[in-house]
Design a protein around this motif. Sequence first.
Motif, PDB file in Angstrom:
ATOM      1  N   LEU A 147       0.804  -1.206   0.000  1.00  0.00           N
ATOM      2  CA  LEU A 147       0.000   0.000   0.000  1.00  0.00           C
ATOM      3  C   LEU A 147       0.841   1.261   0.000  1.00  0.00           C
ATOM      4  O   LEU A 147       0.326   2.347  -0.093  1.00  0.00           O
ATOM      5  N   ARG A 148       2.135   1.095   0.136  1.00  0.00           N
ATOM      6  CA  ARG A 148       3.004   2.267   0.182  1.00  0.00           C
ATOM      7  C   ARG A 148       3.070   2.928  -1.193  1.00  0.00           C
ATOM      8  O   ARG A 148       3.245   2.240  -2.202  1.00  0.00           O
ATOM      9  N   PRO A 149       2.938   4.242  -1.262  1.00  0.00           N
ATOM     10  CA  PRO A 149       3.036   4.902  -2.562  1.00  0.00           C
ATOM     11  C   PRO A 149       4.371   4.577  -3.218  1.00  0.00           C
ATOM     12  O   PRO A 149       5.389   4.488  -2.552  1.00  0.00           O
ATOM     13  N   ARG A 164       3.557   0.311  -6.324  1.00  0.00           N
ATOM     14  CA  ARG A 164       2.311  -0.218  -6.867  1.00  0.00           C
ATOM     15  C   ARG A 164       2.468  -1.597  -7.480  1.00  0.00           C
ATOM     16  O   ARG A 164       1.530  -2.358  -7.546  1.00  0.00           O
ATOM     17  N   SER A 185      -7.063   7.724   3.631  1.00  0.00           N
ATOM     18  CA  SER A 185      -5.714   7.487   3.128  1.00  0.00           C
ATOM     19  C   SER A 185      -5.652   6.154   2.376  1.00  0.00           C
ATOM     20  O   SER A 185      -5.099   6.070   1.267  1.00  0.00           O
ATOM     21  N   LEU A 186      -6.228   5.118   2.962  1.00  0.00           N
ATOM     22  CA  LEU A 186      -6.241   3.817   2.289  1.00  0.00           C
ATOM     23  C   LEU A 186      -7.080   3.860   1.016  1.00  0.00           C
ATOM     24  O   LEU A 186      -6.710   3.289  -0.018  1.00  0.00           O
ATOM     25  N   ASN A 242      -7.608   6.378  -0.905  1.00  0.00           N
ATOM     26  CA  ASN A 242      -6.869   7.077  -1.954  1.00  0.00           C
ATOM     27  C   ASN A 242      -5.764   6.211  -2.545  1.00  0.00           C
ATOM     28  O   ASN A 242      -5.493   6.253  -3.740  1.00  0.00           O
ATOM     29  N   LYS A 243      -5.134   5.399  -1.707  1.00  0.00           N
ATOM     30  CA  LYS A 243      -4.073   4.521  -2.222  1.00  0.00           C
ATOM     31  C   LYS A 243      -4.646   3.463  -3.160  1.00  0.00           C
ATOM     32  O   LYS A 243      -4.089   3.165  -4.216  1.00  0.00           O
ATOM     33  N   GLU A 290      -5.714   5.015  -6.389  1.00  0.00           N
ATOM     34  CA  GLU A 290      -4.541   5.230  -7.237  1.00  0.00           C
ATOM     35  C   GLU A 290      -4.164   3.933  -7.952  1.00  0.00           C
ATOM     36  O   GLU A 290      -3.878   3.918  -9.155  1.00  0.00           O
ATOM     37  N   MET A 291      -4.177   2.827  -7.197  1.00  0.00           N
ATOM     38  CA  MET A 291      -3.825   1.531  -7.793  1.00  0.00           C
ATOM     39  C   MET A 291      -4.883   1.076  -8.798  1.00  0.00           C
ATOM     40  O   MET A 291      -4.631   0.212  -9.629  1.00  0.00           O
TER      41      MET A 291
END
Length: 246
Positions: A12-14, A17, A65-66, A68-69, A72-73
């Motif tokens: 999950l870290r930016p 991916r 936050s999760l 949004n992650k 993004e993925m």
Amino acid sequence: MLRGCVSLARGLRPGLRAAPHGAWPGPRLAAAPQPFWGHTAGFSQLGRPKDFALPNPSWSQDMMSLYNKFAEMAKDGTWKRIPSYDRSVDHLPERVRQAFKEVRQDTRFFLRNTDAEGIGFEYVMFLNPTEKRIVCLFQPGPYLEGVSGFAHGGSIAAIIDSTVGGCAIFAAGKVMTANLSINYRNPIPLGSVVLVDSKVDRIEGRKVFLSCEVRNVDGQTLHAEATALFIQLDTKTSQQQEACSP
Ligand SMILES: CCCCCCCCCCCC(=O)SCCNC(=O)CCNC(=O)[C@H](O)C(C)(C)COP(=O)(O)OP(=O)(O)OC[C@H]1O[C@@H](n2cnc3c(N)ncnc32)[C@H](O)[C@@H]1OP(=O)(O)O
């Protein structure tokens, strides 16, 4: 289980991916039946009623936050957000829904049975079709209390059942839960956010075997782990069972 807490946090870290593909190999499916919805478009059709799997003011910073992650993925199609409605039948693809002429109007999908935001089940599911996996971001509200201050075990069972159920539906179409076995490892504080991470392990004929872990946002705390068996309903399925399909 391969999906360890560290892997989850890493995934999950930016900027990482691509990590999920390497860290969490997809399940090996024996003889995969035709998915009910053919492809994932069935999870996201237009012109539907209100979609509840979208941010609202009750979502905490961790939840946002999760979300949004994962959003993004989802941009490259690796993950897909699954829309969520307050009636079971609305989850069905249009072509299937039209067959339900006599659907009751007074029902509510169990996880969406409270109108006020933030007090019940706040959740959003993301599907990874390649991995036959669904991760559900779950924020239990105060009306889900069991032991004071913590989520009721039944509410945890419900979110697990629905998450693994979503996986089973994706893999095998119309299904019902035959068995759900949960080990509760650590209580879930009300208002916290957990990840319900489920995947199809194998399919044997009509039997879909799945597993699931529930962890906190940094992956360090295992709240619950579960295995499940779903049975694919065949064409001789009773009307009652048909109606039970989400
Ligand atoms: C949109 C996304 C978001 C939204 C996603 C939302 C998802 C929501 C999901 C919620 C799902 C639910 O809560 S469903 C509600 C809770 N579940 C129920 O009410 C189900 C009640 N049970 C039943 O209706 C029935 O027992 C069925 C359908 C499960 C199975 O009956 P059946 O179709 O006649 O099949 P049957 O011949 O008995 O069994 C087939 C094979 O499975 C095996 N089998 C059957 N049950 C079991 C069992 N408990 N444990 C082990 N094995 C079993 C049999 O031995 C057999 O193996 P073999 O001889 O072939 O080797």
